[in-house]
Design a protein around this motif. Structure first.
Motif, mmCIF file in Angstrom:
data_model
loop_
_atom_site.group_PDB
_atom_site.id
_atom_site.type_symbol
_atom_site.label_atom_id
_atom_site.label_comp_id
_atom_site.label_asym_id
_atom_site.label_seq_id
_atom_site.Cartn_x
_atom_site.Cartn_y
_atom_site.Cartn_z
ATOM 1 N N UNK A 347 94.335 40.348 66.073
ATOM 2 C CA UNK A 347 93.440 39.548 66.911
ATOM 3 C C UNK A 347 94.224 38.409 67.537
ATOM 4 N N UNK A 348 93.697 37.915 68.676
ATOM 5 C CA UNK A 348 94.313 36.777 69.366
ATOM 6 C C UNK A 348 94.086 35.524 68.542
ATOM 7 N N UNK A 349 95.156 34.878 68.154
ATOM 8 C CA UNK A 349 95.061 33.698 67.289
ATOM 9 C C UNK A 349 94.424 32.526 68.026
ATOM 10 N N UNK A 350 93.422 31.898 67.381
ATOM 11 C CA UNK A 350 92.763 30.746 67.978
ATOM 12 C C UNK A 350 91.887 31.068 69.157
ATOM 13 N N UNK A 351 91.395 32.306 69.249
ATOM 14 C CA UNK A 351 90.562 32.711 70.372
ATOM 15 C C UNK A 351 89.078 32.505 70.093
ATOM 16 N N UNK A 361 90.473 31.102 63.721
ATOM 17 C CA UNK A 361 91.491 30.242 63.109
ATOM 18 C C UNK A 361 92.737 30.175 63.977
ATOM 19 N N UNK A 362 93.290 28.972 64.089
ATOM 20 C CA UNK A 362 94.506 28.775 64.851
ATOM 21 C C UNK A 362 95.725 29.241 64.079
ATOM 22 N N UNK A 363 96.918 29.022 64.654
ATOM 23 C CA UNK A 363 97.196 28.239 65.851
ATOM 24 C C UNK A 363 96.687 28.907 67.130
ATOM 25 N N UNK A 364 96.566 28.116 68.187
ATOM 26 C CA UNK A 364 96.082 28.603 69.467
ATOM 27 C C UNK A 364 97.214 29.342 70.180
ATOM 28 N N UNK A 365 97.108 30.672 70.210
ATOM 29 C CA UNK A 365 98.178 31.469 70.808
ATOM 30 C C UNK A 365 98.343 31.174 72.292
ATOM 31 N N UNK A 366 97.260 30.877 72.987
ATOM 32 C CA UNK A 366 97.361 30.564 74.420
ATOM 33 C C UNK A 366 98.200 29.310 74.639
#
Length: 380
Positions: A347-351, A361-366
Motif C-alpha cells: 500500500x502507498x505509505x501515508x495515503x 500510517x506514515x511516513x508520507x511516501x508522496x
C-alpha cells in the motif's frame, strides 16, 4: 528429535496450500477478469441506537471527503499520429493537475517541474491521485502532475504490462507514455530539466522501464513497492518475480540496457518498500538497489549513509511506522535513496486509507518522493 514422517508430510501439505492460495490471489489481481459487483440491496432505514443514558444517539459520523486541491484538473488523451495507409492505434487517456499557485521566478523563466505518476493494478488515475494526495503537495511546490491511465481494453485490471519483454525493450505502452509527456510539455510551460516519473507496484515497474528506455527525459525516478526490472516475460514469470525477484537476470538485464545506450546518463532513483509486503516482496527492492548501483556505475567506494526513524506513539492521531533511509552518494551527488518501512504491506505509505492500496500510517511516501525529486535536475 526426528519428527514422524506423517507430521512432516502434513506440514509440507500445509505450506503447499499456503503457496497455492498466494499464487491464486496474485493471478486474480494481475490477470483475472474484474470481479462482478454484487447486486445492490435496498437500504434498511437506520434505527437510532440508545446511548448510555437511554437517550437516542444521532446518526453515525461520516468521514468528510477532503477538499480537492485548488488547481486545474484536466482530462485528455494522447493518440499517436497515423501513418498513411495504417489504422489508428491505441489512445492513452490521462489526467493533468496544474497548480493554482503562481510560479516563482525560476518557473516563470524555465517552466514548472512535471511529475509523472503511474497507478497500480485495479486503480484508476483519479483514484491514485486521491489516494496519494500528491496534488495537494504538488500545489505547495508548484509542480504539475501527469497521471496516465491504463485502459480497460488493454488490461481488464488496468495493469501496466511491465513483465512483457516487448515493453521492457521500450515497446508497448512505453511510447504512449512518452508521447503523453511530450504532448503536455508542448502545450504547457514545463521545465524539461525537471521531469520526474514514479509509481506503485505495476506502475512502479512501468515507470522504471520508461526511465531506462528514455533516461534523457527524466531528472529522477521514484518506485514504491515495484518489481525488479528485466524478468518475468510471461504471466507465471511475473508472479515469480513478485515473490522471488529476478533470479539470474538482476545484472544482465541492466547490462543489456547499457549495451543499447553506452552513454547512459545518471538516473537518480528513490526506492520505497514495505517490509511486510507479501504481493511484491522486499527481495525486489534489494535487487533494484543492485540494478541502480549498476546503471549509475557507482564505484566501490560510494558513500552510503543511514538514518532511522522510530514508529509513532501507539494510538496517536498521526500513526507512523518506523523506517530506515539509506543514501548513496557519488561526488556529492545523491544517486540512490532507499526507504524501508517496517510493518507496511502492499500500500502507498501515508495515503488515504479510505481507498484501496493506501495505508494511513506514515511516513508520507508522496512527501518523501517530492523531497528527493527537489534535489534532482537533469543536466543536458
Amino acid at each position: 528429535m526426528v519428527k514422524p514422517a506423517t507430521t512432516w508430510l502434513r506440514g509440507l501439505l500445509r505450506a503447499g496450500k499456503v503457496q497455492q492460495r498466494t499464487a491464486t490471489r496474485l493471478a486474480k489481481v494481475l490477470f483475472g477478469p474484474p470481479a462482478a459487483k454484487p447486486a445492490s440491496k435496498p437500504r434498511r432505514k437506520a434505527v437510532p441506537k440508545a446511548g448510555p443514558t437511554g437517550a437516542a444517539l444521532g446518526p453515525p459520523r461520516v468521514r468528510k471527503k477532503a477538499a480537492p486541491a485548488p488547481g486545474k484538473w484536466l482530462a485528455a488523451h494522447y493518440a499517436p499520429l497515423v501513418e498513411p495507409g495504417q489504422l489508428p492505434g491505441r489512445r492513452l487517456p490521462y489526467y493533468l493537475y496544474l497548480p493554482d499557485k503562481a510560479p516563482n521566478a525560476a518557473m516563470r523563466t524555465g517552466g514548472r517541474p512535471l511529475l509523472v505518476m503511474l497507478h497500480g493494478c485495479e486503480q484508476s488515475a483519479t483514484q491514485f491521485a486521491e489516494g496519494t494526495r500528491m496534488n495537494r503537495l504538488a500545489e505547495r511546490k508548484g509542480y504539475a502532475v501527469l497521471y496516465p491511465q491504463q485502459s480497460l481494453r488493454s488490461h481488464a485490471r488496468r495493469c501496466w504490462k511491465w513483465y512483457e519483454k516487448l515493453t521492457q525493450d521500450g515497446g508497448g505502452d512505453v511510447s504512449l507514455i512518452v508521447g503523453a509527456i511530450a504532448q503536455v510539455a508542448a502545450r504547457y510551460p514545463i521545465d524539461r530539466s525537471r521531469i520526474y516519473i514514479g509509481g506503485i507496484s505495476a506502475g512502479a515497474g512501468m515507470a522504471h522501464i520508461v526511465a531506462l528506455n528514455h533516461p534523457q527525459l527524466f531528472a529522477a525516478v521514484g518506485l514504491h513497492s515495484g518489481p525488479v526490472f528485466g524478468a518475468g516475460h510471461s504471466l507465471i514469470g511475473a508472479m515469480h518475480v513478485m515473490q522471488h525477484g529476478a533470479v539470474g537476470r538482476v545484472d544482465s538485464a541492466i547490462d543489456e540496457v547499457l549495451a543499447r545506450q553506452p552513454l547512459f546518463p545518471h538516473l537518480p532513483t528513490m526506492l520505497i518498500q514495505g517490509q511486510q509486503d507479501s504481493v511484491v516482496r522486499p527481495v525486489n527492492q534489494t535487487q533494484l538497489v543492485r540494478q541502480s548501483i549498476r546503471i549509475n556505475r557507482m564505484p566501490f567506494d560510494t558513500v552510503v549513509t543511514a538514518e532511522r526513524w522510530p514508529p509513532g506513539a501507539t494510538g496517536s492521531r498521526n500513526p507512523a511506522h518506523g523506517y530506515a533511509v539509506h543514501d548513496y552518494q557519488v561526488g556529492g551527488e545523491l544517486l540512490l535513496r532507499v526507504a524501508q518501512i517496517e510493518q507496511l504491506e502492499h500500500a502507498w505509505s501515508g495515503g488515504d486509507a479510505s481507498l484501496p492500496f493506501n495505508a494511513k500510517a506514515g511516513p508520507d511516501a508522496s512527501k518523501l518522493l517530492l523531497d528527493f525529486f527537489a534535489r534532482q535536475q537533469r543536466r543536458f
